[in-house]
Write an enzyme that holds these catalytic residues in place. Structure first.
Site, short mmCIF file in Angstrom:
data_model
loop_
_atom_site.label_atom_id
_atom_site.label_comp_id
_atom_site.label_asym_id
_atom_site.label_seq_id
_atom_site.Cartn_x
_atom_site.Cartn_y
_atom_site.Cartn_z
N THR A 17 -4.55 -108.11 -142.59
CA THR A 17 -4.59 -107.72 -141.18
C THR A 17 -4.66 -106.20 -141.03
OG1 THR A 17 -2.19 -107.86 -141.21
CG2 THR A 17 -3.37 -109.70 -140.22
N ARG A 21 -5.38 -103.02 -148.95
CA ARG A 21 -4.29 -102.15 -149.43
C ARG A 21 -4.03 -102.41 -150.89
NH1 ARG A 21 -0.21 -101.77 -144.91
NH2 ARG A 21 -1.49 -100.81 -143.28
N SER A 112 -0.52 -96.99 -144.14
CA SER A 112 0.50 -96.96 -143.10
C SER A 112 1.81 -96.35 -143.58
CB SER A 112 0.70 -98.38 -142.56
OG SER A 112 1.51 -98.36 -141.43
N HIS A 113 2.88 -97.14 -143.52
CA HIS A 113 4.23 -96.67 -143.81
C HIS A 113 4.57 -96.72 -145.29
CE1 HIS A 113 3.80 -100.89 -143.08
NE2 HIS A 113 4.82 -101.09 -143.90
N LYS A 125 -9.44 -99.46 -143.84
CA LYS A 125 -9.52 -100.46 -142.79
C LYS A 125 -10.73 -100.16 -141.92
CE LYS A 125 -6.61 -100.34 -139.08
NZ LYS A 125 -5.50 -100.68 -138.19
N ASP A 276 5.25 -92.93 -138.35
CA ASP A 276 5.02 -93.32 -139.75
C ASP A 276 3.81 -92.61 -140.37
OD1 ASP A 276 2.99 -94.66 -138.39
OD2 ASP A 276 3.00 -96.33 -139.81
N ASP A 278 0.62 -93.13 -140.83
CA ASP A 278 -0.65 -92.99 -140.13
C ASP A 278 -0.48 -92.83 -138.62
OD1 ASP A 278 0.26 -95.62 -139.98
OD2 ASP A 278 -1.75 -96.39 -139.60
N ASP A 280 1.00 -94.71 -136.21
CA ASP A 280 0.96 -95.76 -135.18
C ASP A 280 2.34 -96.34 -134.87
OD1 ASP A 280 1.16 -97.10 -137.57
OD2 ASP A 280 -0.54 -98.45 -137.23
N ARG A 281 3.33 -96.09 -135.71
CA ARG A 281 4.67 -96.63 -135.43
C ARG A 281 5.56 -95.57 -134.80
NH1 ARG A 281 6.60 -100.59 -140.37
NH2 ARG A 281 4.71 -101.87 -140.37
N THR A 343 2.20 -112.17 -135.31
CA THR A 343 2.42 -110.81 -135.80
C THR A 343 1.09 -110.14 -136.15
OG1 THR A 343 4.57 -111.41 -136.67
CG2 THR A 343 3.50 -109.53 -137.70
N GLU A 362 5.53 -104.70 -130.87
CA GLU A 362 6.11 -105.53 -131.91
C GLU A 362 7.48 -104.97 -132.26
OE1 GLU A 362 3.24 -107.34 -134.88
OE2 GLU A 362 2.62 -105.25 -134.85
N GLU A 363 8.33 -105.86 -132.81
CA GLU A 363 9.66 -105.43 -133.22
C GLU A 363 9.61 -104.42 -134.36
OE1 GLU A 363 10.37 -106.41 -136.48
OE2 GLU A 363 8.49 -107.53 -136.47
N LYS A 375 -1.58 -99.63 -132.16
CA LYS A 375 -0.30 -99.17 -131.67
C LYS A 375 -0.27 -97.65 -131.81
CE LYS A 375 1.65 -100.77 -136.01
NZ LYS A 375 1.55 -102.15 -136.49
N ARG A 495 11.22 -112.04 -144.23
CA ARG A 495 11.79 -111.42 -143.03
C ARG A 495 12.50 -112.51 -142.23
NH1 ARG A 495 9.46 -106.60 -143.55
NH2 ARG A 495 7.19 -106.33 -143.61
C1 G1P Z 1 4.31 -105.67 -140.68
C2 G1P Z 1 4.99 -105.86 -139.36
C3 G1P Z 1 3.98 -106.24 -138.31
C4 G1P Z 1 2.90 -105.16 -138.25
C5 G1P Z 1 2.30 -104.96 -139.64
C6 G1P Z 1 1.32 -103.80 -139.66
O1 G1P Z 1 3.70 -106.86 -141.08
O2 G1P Z 1 6.01 -106.85 -139.43
O3 G1P Z 1 4.62 -106.37 -137.07
O4 G1P Z 1 1.87 -105.53 -137.38
O5 G1P Z 1 3.35 -104.66 -140.57
O6 G1P Z 1 1.93 -102.60 -139.30
P1 G1P Z 1 4.39 -107.91 -142.08
O7 G1P Z 1 4.74 -107.13 -143.33
O8 G1P Z 1 5.63 -108.40 -141.41
O9 G1P Z 1 3.37 -108.97 -142.28
ZN ZN Z 2 1.26 -97.39 -139.57
#
Ligand code: G1P
Ligand code: ZN
Length: 542
Positions: A17, A21, A112-113, A125, A276, A278, A280-281, A343, A362-363, A375, A495
């Site tokens: 998604t 990576r 990302s993070h 991506k 984070d 990149d 977006d968080r 998600t 998202e959480e 985001k 999770r």
């Molecule tokens: C995680 C987060 C999800 C977010 C994704 C990309 O995915 O839980 O909300 O969209 O990173 O930043 P997960 O590792 O849970 O599949």
């Molecule tokens: Zn990110």
């Protein structure tokens, strides 16, 4: 002149998604990146002469990857390529630039993070012309193509100097090295009341922003410091580094510890935030106060009229399934449509393109709106500052008043990282196996209303996504959710999400872990967590 180079396929280039990576070393294998980029160009159609946007979060291998992409884009017939100076573009800024310049699409280089450096992570991506991540039909087509690829095309030429603004030519393609910040900063200025925020900051309100040595540094300096007058001292770690200073550029209570310590220490500032790798968080904190991302989304929705960009009202809201129902309470009270999606950000894009949703989140520290199709970390920070400037109350006070009005959704997420994949899958099967007998029984002192494996039918295109997470729903609104992460790079991450709704404002002052203790214990027992994983504690508690 472009050259066709023979190549051998790899069998592991299925984008998830958030794109493809892998470890940097994996990307450095012969033609690995080339194959992926060529597979993408092979499945896209109609981009001859069109514009491609390229940029990344500045992590190790960003610059090499960009030079390869530039030469391949030229050889494949793009007419123009926009690249951020220094190879930098935050993910939301890339989304905005794709939209603003009417680009065909864009390539965002980031994991990302996740950590950066020669032994850490890299990612790529593809985002479409709407500025959002490619839908599954495209990512699956890329994967199929990557398994059959035999050659890639690449223009010959010198590397493009990325550190100065300017225009270059490679074959028939023009390359523009653009300011990565200006367009985005202008967009933010159009959405939020910068005068009010400037006034707030000039009046002694103190803030601390931690860019975590990642991509938001230059954006924060331009927006928070130059345009809004925050002091330089209030901006931490604003020089992007290839290895993010050795840290995890993930704004949560565990990895943004330096910021958290300051916000919970002596003489804590009024407002703290981090973003984070990149950009977006976001994480938002007050003086001795943590705002859960789920509450943050609900609060932005309830206070949207404070921000000029949202003053005319919001169409609807959306949250991912595991995100708490706090925003649902706001939607119900204010008469807005509210969507519950699987998600991942891509599900929000359809709703936004169709005009059904303005705000979503998202959480997992992701919040955003229809201003882009990703985001957006700094956007959330600015939205908060705008609300604080309008209301002139502390973060804690604003959140407490919100709970008093809408009720409090106690919420927590427990992550078990690096679990052996077989163990994790067996554990999920074991839980789902108990669903038939669980309905109607008492668990954690509540009645189980129903349990299922979440499935979503997109209200816009009718597509269905099934098996999106195991839900145990109680009749008092509480929930326990189990999911396997789709973004981890080592083993499996389990999770577990806990939520309990408390309408009574006299009971809003509990610590979340205590308020949820009975659900946490029940989940652990049901999943046989300890005996199956050998863990007695989660790796990360949020
Ligand atoms: C995680 C987060 C999800 C977010 C994704 C990309 O995915 O839980 O909300 O969209 O990173 O930043 P997960 O590792 O849970 O599949
Ligand atoms: Zn990110």
């Amino acid at each position: 002149m472009p050259h066709a180079h023979p190549t051998q396929p790899y069998d592991d280039q299925r984008p998830g998604t958030s794109g493809l990576r892998k470890k940097v070393k994996h990307f450095q294998q012969k033609n690995y990146l080339h194959n992926f980029v060529q597979s993408l160009f092979d499945v896209l159609d109609g981009y001859a002469g069109a514009t491609l946007v390229v940029g990344g979060d500045g992590r190790y291998f960003n610059r090499e990857a960009i030079q390869i992409i530039i030469k391949m884009a030229a050889a494949n017939g793009f007419g123009r390529l926009l690249v951020g100076k220094g190879g930098i573009l935050s993910t939301p800024a890339a989304s905005h630039i794709i939209r603003k310049h009417g680009a065909f699409g864009g390539l965002i280089l980031s994991a990302s993070h996740n950590p950066g450096g020669p032994d850490a992570d890299f990612g790529i991506k593809y985002n479409c012309g709407n500025g959002g991540p490619a839908p599954e039909a495209i990512t699956e087509a890329i994967f199929a193509r990557s398994q059959a690829i035999t050659s890639y095309a690449m223009a010959e030429g010198e590397d493009i100097p990325l550190d100065t603004l300017g225009s270059h030519q490679l074959g028939a393609m023009t390359i523009e090295v653009i300011d990565p910040v200006a367009d985005y900063a202008d967009l933010m200025e159009s959405l939020f009341d910068f005068d009010a925020i400037r006034d707030l900051l000039a009046g002694g309100f103190t803030l601390l922003f931690d860019a975590m040595h990642a991509v938001t540094g230059p954006y924060a300096v331009e927006i928070l410091h130059r345009r809004l007058g925050a002091t330089k001292e209030s901006l931490l770690n604003c020089t992007p580094k290839e290895d993010f200073g050795g840290g995890h550029p993930d704004p949560n209570l565990t990895y943004a510890k330096a910021l958290v310590d300051r916000m919970f220490g002596d003489r804590a500032p009024d407002f703290g935030a981090a973003s984070d790798g990149d950009g977006d968080r976001n994480m938002v904190l007050g003086n001795h106060f943590f705002v859960t991302p789920s509450d943050s989304l609900a609060l932005l929705a309830a206070n949207a009229e404070c921000a000029p960009g949202y003053r005319d009202g919001i169409a609807g809201v959306a949250r991912s399934m595991p995100t708490s129902g706090a925003v649902d309470q706001v939607a119900k009270a204010l008469g807005m449509e509210c969507f519950e999606t699987p998600t991942g950000w891509k599900f929000f894009g359809n709703l936004m393109d169709a005009g059904r949703v303005t705000l979503c989140g998202e959480e997992s520290f992701g919040t955003g709106s229809n201003h882009v199709r990703e985001k957006d970390g700094l956007w959330a920070v600015l939205f908060w500052l705008n609300i604080l400037a309008a209301r002139r109350q502390s973060v804690a006070e604003i959140v407490r008043r919100h709970w008093a009005r809408f009720g409090r959704n106690y919420y927590s997420r427990h992550d078990y990282e690096g679990v052996e994949s077989g163990v994790a899958h067996d554990l999920m099967a074991h839980i789902e196996g108990q669903f038939a007998t669980l309905r109607g029984t008492t668990l954690a002192g509540r009645t189980v209303r129903t349990c299922d494996n979440f499935s979503y039918t997109d209200p816009v295109d009718g597509s269905t996504s099934s098996k999106q997470g195991l839900r145990i729903l109680f009749d008092d609104g509480a929930r326990i959710i189990f999911r396997l992460s789709g973004t981890g790079t080592v083993g499996a991450t389990i999770r577990i999400y806990f939520e309990a709704f408390e309408p009574d404002k006299n009971r809003h002052n509990l610590d979340a872990q205590s308020a949820l203790a009975d659900l946490i214990a029940a989940a652990s027992e049901l999943a046989e967590l300890r005996s199956r994983t050998g863990r007695s504690q989660p790796t990360v508690i949020t």
